[in-house]
Scaffold this active site. Structure first.
Site, PDB file in Angstrom:
ATOM      1  N   GLU A 186      54.056  45.965 103.996  1.00  0.00           N
ATOM      2  CA  GLU A 186      53.187  45.217 104.914  1.00  0.00           C
ATOM      3  C   GLU A 186      52.292  46.105 105.776  1.00  0.00           C
ATOM      4  O   GLU A 186      52.294  46.029 107.008  1.00  0.00           O
ATOM      5  CB  GLU A 186      54.042  44.263 105.741  1.00  0.00           C
ATOM      6  CG  GLU A 186      54.849  43.338 104.842  1.00  0.00           C
ATOM      7  CD  GLU A 186      55.859  42.466 105.567  1.00  0.00           C
ATOM      8  OE1 GLU A 186      55.846  42.431 106.819  1.00  0.00           O
ATOM      9  OE2 GLU A 186      56.668  41.806 104.877  1.00  0.00           O
ATOM     10  N   GLU A 196      58.787  39.036  96.010  1.00  0.00           N
ATOM     11  CA  GLU A 196      59.644  38.260  96.923  1.00  0.00           C
ATOM     12  C   GLU A 196      59.414  36.753  96.767  1.00  0.00           C
ATOM     13  O   GLU A 196      59.258  36.011  97.718  1.00  0.00           O
ATOM     14  CB  GLU A 196      59.395  38.690  98.379  1.00  0.00           C
ATOM     15  CG  GLU A 196      59.604  40.160  98.610  1.00  0.00           C
ATOM     16  CD  GLU A 196      59.433  40.584 100.056  1.00  0.00           C
ATOM     17  OE1 GLU A 196      59.466  39.713 100.939  1.00  0.00           O
ATOM     18  OE2 GLU A 196      59.255  41.788 100.312  1.00  0.00           O
TER      19      GLU A 196
HETATM   20  O1  G3I Z   1      72.261  42.382 111.428  1.00  0.00           O
HETATM   21  C1  G3I Z   1      73.252  42.070 110.478  1.00  0.00           C
HETATM   22  C2  G3I Z   1      74.086  43.293 110.169  1.00  0.00           C
HETATM   23  O2  G3I Z   1      74.833  43.662 111.333  1.00  0.00           O
HETATM   24  C3  G3I Z   1      75.047  42.950 109.057  1.00  0.00           C
HETATM   25  O3  G3I Z   1      75.836  44.081 108.732  1.00  0.00           O
HETATM   26  C4  G3I Z   1      74.236  42.518 107.866  1.00  0.00           C
HETATM   27  C5  G3I Z   1      75.183  42.148 106.714  1.00  0.00           C
HETATM   28  O4  G3I Z   1      74.414  41.595 105.654  1.00  0.00           O
HETATM   29  O5  G3I Z   1      73.465  41.373 108.185  1.00  0.00           O
HETATM   30  C6  G3I Z   1      72.550  41.609 109.224  1.00  0.00           C
HETATM   31  O6  G3I Z   1      72.019  40.321 109.459  1.00  0.00           O
HETATM   32  C7  G3I Z   1      70.751  40.005 109.071  1.00  0.00           C
HETATM   33  C8  G3I Z   1      70.287  40.395 107.666  1.00  0.00           C
HETATM   34  O7  G3I Z   1      69.019  39.777 107.375  1.00  0.00           O
HETATM   35  C9  G3I Z   1      71.283  39.921 106.614  1.00  0.00           C
HETATM   36  O8  G3I Z   1      70.830  40.401 105.347  1.00  0.00           O
HETATM   37  C10 G3I Z   1      69.714  40.574 110.027  1.00  0.00           C
HETATM   38  O9  G3I Z   1      70.124  40.305 111.363  1.00  0.00           O
HETATM   39  C11 G3I Z   1      68.396  39.871 109.743  1.00  0.00           C
HETATM   40  O10 G3I Z   1      67.363  40.360 110.581  1.00  0.00           O
HETATM   41  C12 G3I Z   1      67.991  40.149 108.306  1.00  0.00           C
HETATM   42  O11 G3I Z   1      66.828  39.348 108.057  1.00  0.00           O
HETATM   43  C13 G3I Z   1      66.101  39.747 106.890  1.00  0.00           C
HETATM   44  C14 G3I Z   1      64.668  40.128 107.299  1.00  0.00           C
HETATM   45  O12 G3I Z   1      63.895  40.432 106.135  1.00  0.00           O
HETATM   46  C15 G3I Z   1      64.645  41.331 108.221  1.00  0.00           C
HETATM   47  O13 G3I Z   1      65.220  42.423 107.536  1.00  0.00           O
HETATM   48  C16 G3I Z   1      66.054  38.566 105.937  1.00  0.00           C
HETATM   49  O14 G3I Z   1      67.361  38.283 105.472  1.00  0.00           O
HETATM   50  C17 G3I Z   1      65.146  38.897 104.762  1.00  0.00           C
HETATM   51  O15 G3I Z   1      64.997  37.777 103.915  1.00  0.00           O
HETATM   52  C18 G3I Z   1      63.755  39.299 105.265  1.00  0.00           C
HETATM   53  O16 G3I Z   1      63.005  39.636 104.136  1.00  0.00           O
HETATM   54  C19 G3I Z   1      61.653  40.061 104.404  1.00  0.00           C
HETATM   55  C20 G3I Z   1      61.351  41.246 103.483  1.00  0.00           C
HETATM   56  O17 G3I Z   1      62.271  42.281 103.741  1.00  0.00           O
HETATM   57  C21 G3I Z   1      59.914  41.708 103.694  1.00  0.00           C
HETATM   58  N1  G3I Z   1      58.979  40.595 103.462  1.00  0.00           N
HETATM   59  C22 G3I Z   1      59.237  39.423 104.306  1.00  0.00           C
HETATM   60  C23 G3I Z   1      60.661  38.920 104.055  1.00  0.00           C
HETATM   61  C24 G3I Z   1      60.940  37.654 104.850  1.00  0.00           C
HETATM   62  O18 G3I Z   1      60.855  37.894 106.202  1.00  0.00           O
END
Ligand code: G3I
Length: 337
Positions: A130, A247
């Site tokens: 991005e 994605e």
């Molecule tokens: O924070 C916990 C962590 O402590 C724990 O160990 C882990 C275990 O799986 O989970 C974490 O929780 C959340 C994680 O997703 C779970 O996979 C995070 O809090 C949360 O912020 C994270 O959100 C992801 C987000 O990106 C930020 O990384 C979404 O699942 C994911 O679908 C989303 O994907 C993004 C792509 O990377 C980039 N393009 C946009 C897309 C959608 O936003």
């Protein structure tokens, strides 16, 4: 290989989906579908900074190692997502090191360590995720991220050069959203992206593919024009780059509440998008950004959650892991039916 991944391979497409360690641990059904249908996996969390970096000079490879082992045991290719992304940074990062040399040292150490550790085992890296944001009002349309602020325009070129040095076998992709639809805003994003890619190639930066995230909306589908998408993909291909659909999911926000209505509209969007994208020979990869509605990022996201509070149904399998019309639509598109 059987399943959807095998079908896709017959068309020269690497087909897979995102999966997290949490989903593997929690759901035997997710493991079954991922194992039977996917020829590639994208760890959804484990290769991001929050998944790898407990501190400024620390790495924790437990999750990433586990996901690599899981995929390799199933002869699945692995996408690394993502070496540089402003959208998921650990708490300790803050705004990042205050000076250019500090940020450059941190970024180089991260990329060299992570891409170096998995050298030879990664199909492709989303090296920078991005990078464009026309709303930031820069003449070049680049996003005003901590990396750009500290290191200047070089951060993108350097990230790709460091990744190529660390793992000469991985394909290196620039990954972006909001480039699929025929709207003025997305036209500006496509223009900025093409300008960035042309500059990188002119400077001899090792970039091999453009990742089109394809987070789509069934309710906004009247703004989809296959000719616009295909024209863009062809301009990227003319630069010598492959296109990855990285994605793919389809939000049902804004659609009526009836499940059958939503599932049909979502399936139609998957089908017509893939019909257009797969008509271009430079599209060689399709990754779903979710397998089942049981595990969707959208309910956690204020952007994507349905206004009416009903659980979203954006993925090809329903919350009980049963295939939805979208799964059939994806198969039809891959068969070229
Ligand atoms: O924070 C916990 C962590 O402590 C724990 O160990 C882990 C275990 O799986 O989970 C974490 O929780 C959340 C994680 O997703 C779970 O996979 C995070 O809090 C949360 O912020 C994270 O959100 C992801 C987000 O990106 C930020 O990384 C979404 O699942 C994911 O679908 C989303 O994907 C993004 C792509 O990377 C980039 N393009 C946009 C897309 C959608 O936003």
């Amino acid at each position: 290989r059987g399943g959807m991944g095998g079908l896709a391979a017959q068309r020269g497409i690497l087909f897979g989906a995102t999966l997290t360690q949490g989903q593997v641990v929690e759901s035997a059904e997710m493991v079954r579908i991922a194992t039977e249908e996917m020829a590639m996996l994208v760890p959804g969390f484990e290769f991001k900074w929050p998944g790898l970096r407990p501190g400024p000079w620390e790495f924790d490879f437990t999750g990433a190692d586990a996901m690599l082992t899981f995929a390799e045991a199933r002869q699945q290719a692995v996408r690394g997502h993502a070496l540089v992304w402003h959208g998921a940074l650990p708490g300790w990062f803050g705004d990042g090191p205050a000076d250019a040399m500090g940020m450059r040292t941190l970024l180089r150490h991260h990329i060299t360590t992570v891409a170096g550790r998995y050298a030879g085992r990664i199909h492709s890296w989303d090296v920078v995720n991005e990078p464009v944001e026309p709303w930031d009002n820069r003449p070049d349309g680049l996003r005003d991220s901590p990396f750009l602020r500290r290191m200047g325009l070089d951060y993108i070129d350097l990230a790709f050069r460091w990744a190529a040095e660390a793992d000469p076998t991985a394909r290196l992709a620039l990954n972006e959203y909001g480039v699929e639809m025929a709207t003025p805003e997305q036209d500006a994003r496509r223009t900025a992206l093409l300008k960035l890619l042309e500059g990188m190639l002119r400077r001899g930066v090792p970039v091999h593919a453009l990742g089109i995230q394809a987070h789509l909306s069934a309710a906004a589908w009247r703004d989809f024009d296959p000719a616009v998408l295909r024209g863009f993909i062809r301009r990227v291909a003319a630069l010598g780059l492959e296109c990855y659909v990285t994605e793919l999911d389809v939000t049902d926000r804004g659609l009526p509440p009836e499940v059958a209505v939503r599932d049909a509209a979502v399936a139609h969007t998957y089908r017509t998008f893939l019909d257009a994208a797969l008509a271009e020979p430079s599209v060689t990869l399709v990754a779903l950004w979710g397998i089942s509605d049981r595990f969707t990022w959208m309910n956690d996201s204020r952007f994507a959650r349905r206004e009416d509070g009903l659980p979203t149904r954006p993925h090809p399998f329903d919350p009980a892991f049963q295939p939805k019309p979208a799964w059939g639509a994806i198969g039809d598109a891959l068969r070229g039916a």
